[in-house]
Design an enzyme around this catalytic site. Structure first.
Site, mmCIF file in Angstrom:
data_model
loop_
_atom_site.group_PDB
_atom_site.id
_atom_site.type_symbol
_atom_site.label_atom_id
_atom_site.label_comp_id
_atom_site.label_asym_id
_atom_site.label_seq_id
_atom_site.Cartn_x
_atom_site.Cartn_y
_atom_site.Cartn_z
ATOM 1 N N ASP A 65 2.451 10.242 -10.267
ATOM 2 C CA ASP A 65 3.839 10.308 -10.748
ATOM 3 C C ASP A 65 4.156 11.586 -11.533
ATOM 4 O O ASP A 65 5.260 12.126 -11.385
ATOM 5 C CB ASP A 65 4.177 9.077 -11.601
ATOM 6 C CG ASP A 65 4.420 7.826 -10.748
ATOM 7 O OD1 ASP A 65 4.318 7.916 -9.510
ATOM 8 O OD2 ASP A 65 4.710 6.756 -11.325
ATOM 9 N N ARG A 72 8.661 2.940 -3.429
ATOM 10 C CA ARG A 72 8.383 1.517 -3.667
ATOM 11 C C ARG A 72 9.670 0.739 -3.890
ATOM 12 O O ARG A 72 9.819 -0.392 -3.397
ATOM 13 C CB ARG A 72 7.440 1.354 -4.860
ATOM 14 C CG ARG A 72 6.980 -0.083 -5.116
ATOM 15 C CD ARG A 72 5.814 -0.152 -6.093
ATOM 16 N NE ARG A 72 4.698 0.600 -5.557
ATOM 17 C CZ ARG A 72 4.280 1.778 -6.020
ATOM 18 N NH1 ARG A 72 4.842 2.314 -7.099
ATOM 19 N NH2 ARG A 72 3.301 2.408 -5.433
ATOM 20 N N ASP A 128 0.868 -1.169 0.000
ATOM 21 C CA ASP A 128 0.000 0.000 0.000
ATOM 22 C C ASP A 128 0.908 1.223 0.000
ATOM 23 O O ASP A 128 1.965 1.212 0.631
ATOM 24 C CB ASP A 128 -0.932 -0.003 1.214
ATOM 25 C CG ASP A 128 -2.152 0.878 0.977
ATOM 26 O OD1 ASP A 128 -2.620 0.956 -0.172
ATOM 27 O OD2 ASP A 128 -2.630 1.502 1.929
#
Lengths: 195, 195
Positions: free
Chosen positions: B144, B171, B65
């Site tokens: 992004d 990430r 998440d």
């Protein structure tokens, strides 16, 4: 049937109390936080929360979930209205709506009730309205200062008393549907602790 | 240990695959929706989701998440980033940030892993950056195009290749932490189906 209203929101507790007292229902308010799932379906969120509350309290219980769905924002803030209120606030919504002509919005309320005798029951209320150009009023909570219900006289929820808001509000409608259903239950068919 | 990446996001799957392949890990991607709880703690959300995924798949599994936390917006959109992306989009965030001088933001990623041998493990990654004045680039997904990582050269995530983004991204950091931990597990200690 006696039941418990589970919430962390004093404003909600006050609105429910005003309606349920009028119906002569027997209830108490428990200020307790319940886990919420992420979903765009208020019924699913409230349904999960009420099962958690029941497992903790072991008494007939209601949990309500509500959201403001703004057409021009694709339904935002919707089920995340209380998080958005805490982070962006009323001013953030007004900023997103600045210069937006389509100001239509719906306020939705879903009450989930659970008892072992009735199973899970869901009661909904919806009020259509418009997002105000600027906040007005100090009553209520959350986005009340910028929501003008279509059924009203042009005032925002926050310019109304609890009684006035309940008469037209999403929560008032859901609460009356629940109250009318509770009145149909026959107390003599319930085991003594729940009468 | 073989494991499953559970996601509904092709972009995430691609980023994870690039990193995990580099470590020689054995994994597959399962495009599956898992229920999410409402919480402001990404670890709690991912932890609940991974337990659900494990109960369905009965294989070692990760769920990630992530969220964009904007300082000037009190952390909004945070854990609800994907809902906010779907409703307000990049343009909604830029509108909320219009004229705002403090453009600091953090992107956070939390990977939750579960297997019966290891229990629940959480791996985090955080990248600090700035919200761009306007969207730039077409790679990646979500927010992004408006996130400029501080560790980069001024480009947004969406102006980077998968490899470039992984090198600096939230990430990428969480994924490398997980991959390095997986490498420490001794396959010979696991029952055959999980080796």
């Amino acid at each position: 049937m006696r039941f418990v209203i589970v919430t962390t929101n004093k404003g909600k507790a006050e609105e429910f109390s005003e309606i349920f007292s009028g119906y002569g229902l027997r209830f108490r308010v428990e200020y307790m936080r319940t886990p919420e799932i992420q979903s765009e379906d208020l019924g699913e969120i409230a349904g999960h929360s009420v099962m958690y509350a029941y497992k903790t309290l072991r008494e007939p219980v209601i949990v309500e979930d509500a959201g403001l769905f703004i057409d021009a924002l694709n339904g935002f803030p919707g089920p995340y209205s209380s998080y958005v209120y805490r982070t962006l606030g009323v001013s953030g919504i007004l900023r997103l709506m600045d210069g937006v002509v389509d100001r239509e919005a719906d306020f939705l309320s879903v009450i989930a009730f659970y008892s072992p005798f009735t199973g899970l029951k869901i009661f909904e209320g919806k009020t259509e309205g418009l997002i105000a150009e600027r906040p007005r009023g100090v009553s209520g909570f959350g986005f009340d200062p910028i929501f003008i219900p279509r059924e009203g006289d042009g005032r925002t929820y926050a310019e109304m008393s609890v009684e006035e808001k309940n008469r037209v509000s999403h929560r008032g409608k859901a609460a009356r549907r629940f109250a009318e259903w509770v009145k149909t239950l026959r107390d003599e068919e319930l085991p003594p602790p729940y009468r």
